[in-house]
Scaffold this motif. Structure first.
Motif, PDB file in Angstrom:
ATOM      1  N   GLU A  65       0.805  -1.216   0.000  1.00 16.62           N
ATOM      2  CA  GLU A  65       0.000   0.000   0.000  1.00 16.62           C
ATOM      3  C   GLU A  65       0.841   1.270   0.000  1.00 16.62           C
ATOM      4  N   TRP A  66       1.879   1.322   0.804  1.00 16.36           N
ATOM      5  CA  TRP A  66       2.649   2.556   0.900  1.00 16.36           C
ATOM      6  C   TRP A  66       3.683   2.693  -0.200  1.00 16.36           C
TER       7      TRP A  66
ATOM      8  N   SER B 188       1.756   1.840  -3.803  1.00 16.60           N
ATOM      9  CA  SER B 188       0.540   2.657  -3.964  1.00 16.60           C
ATOM     10  C   SER B 188      -0.603   1.850  -4.566  1.00 16.60           C
ATOM     11  N   THR B 189      -0.766   0.638  -4.065  1.00 18.51           N
ATOM     12  CA  THR B 189      -1.817  -0.257  -4.530  1.00 18.51           C
ATOM     13  C   THR B 189      -2.561  -0.782  -3.321  1.00 18.51           C
ATOM     14  N   GLU B 190      -3.836  -0.428  -3.200  1.00 14.17           N
ATOM     15  CA  GLU B 190      -4.623  -0.853  -2.052  1.00 14.17           C
ATOM     16  C   GLU B 190      -5.489  -2.058  -2.423  1.00 14.17           C
TER      17      GLU B 190
ATOM     18  N   GLN C  52      -0.333   0.905 -10.210  1.00 14.54           N
ATOM     19  CA  GLN C  52      -0.235   2.187  -9.527  1.00 14.54           C
ATOM     20  C   GLN C  52      -1.622   2.774  -9.301  1.00 14.54           C
ATOM     21  N   ALA C  53      -1.871   3.323  -8.109  1.00 17.89           N
ATOM     22  CA  ALA C  53      -3.104   4.036  -7.755  1.00 17.89           C
ATOM     23  C   ALA C  53      -4.343   3.155  -7.876  1.00 17.89           C
TER      24      ALA C  53
ATOM     25  N   SER D  29      -4.882   3.272 -11.696  1.00 21.02           N
ATOM     26  CA  SER D  29      -5.776   4.381 -11.332  1.00 21.02           C
ATOM     27  C   SER D  29      -7.246   3.976 -11.340  1.00 21.02           C
TER      28      SER D  29
END
Length: 174
Positions: free
Chosen positions: A55-56, A59-61, A78-79, A97
């Motif tokens: 996640e940090w 950048s993938t939740e 990403q995102a 995204s």
């Protein structure tokens, strides 16, 4: 399915995509730990590592307890934001995204999350929010906002997303 089959189930569909392979490998290991009580307690440190790394740093939740079928293909990663209540079927593709989750209701609560069928290809910059069902073999074009159910064998484009029958699939032959 044994441990190694479980954690490498997305490996072959992400050939040539090192970042997608790494993220999904870490996700499958965290998912394995979180879905088995004994491993949850033993794997707590790993789950913390997963949250920080994926996640940090990436950048993938993708919450470790989300239900995702086999052969998930992850492009760029990403995102990407997915709610922990989302259900994703087999052989799906996600791009950068993209947000898949619930929405806040007028009373302050939250709706249920989307259910995505099998063989769904989701483009970049897509938002799928609320209690919607995306049926099997659907293409969702880049930038689409999906807030209504999508029938099988459709292509979704626009804001709000409009579903049209796919021309590359004949449902009668399936």
């Amino acid at each position: 399915m044994n441990f190694f089959e479980f954690i490498f189930q997305d490996w072959h569909v992400n050939k040539g995509n090192a970042k997608g392979r790494i993220i999904l490998l870490f996700f499958r290991m965290a998912n394995f730990c979180s879905t088995r009580k004994i491993y949850y307690y033993l794997g707590f440190i790993y789950l913390l590592f997963y949250k920080i790394l994926v996640e940090w740093f990436f950048s993938t939740e993708i919450p470790w307890n989300v239900k995702i079928g086999k052969n998930l293909s992850l492009f760029h990663g990403q995102a990407l934001v997915i709610s922990n209540q989302v259900v994703i079927g087999h052989n799906c593709t996600l791009r950068q995204s993209t947000t898949i989750g619930n929405k806040q209701l007028a009373n302050g609560g939250y709706s249920s999350s989307p259910v995505i069928g099998n063989y769904v290809d989701i483009g970049s910059n897509v938002c799928i929010i609320g209690p919607v069902t995306i049926n099997d073999q659907v293409l969702i074009g880049s930038g689409a906002i999906v807030v209504k159910d999508v029938p099988p064998h459709s292509t979704v484009t626009g804001n709000p997303g409009v579903a049209r029958p796919r021309k590359d699939i004949n449902p009668d032959t399936l």
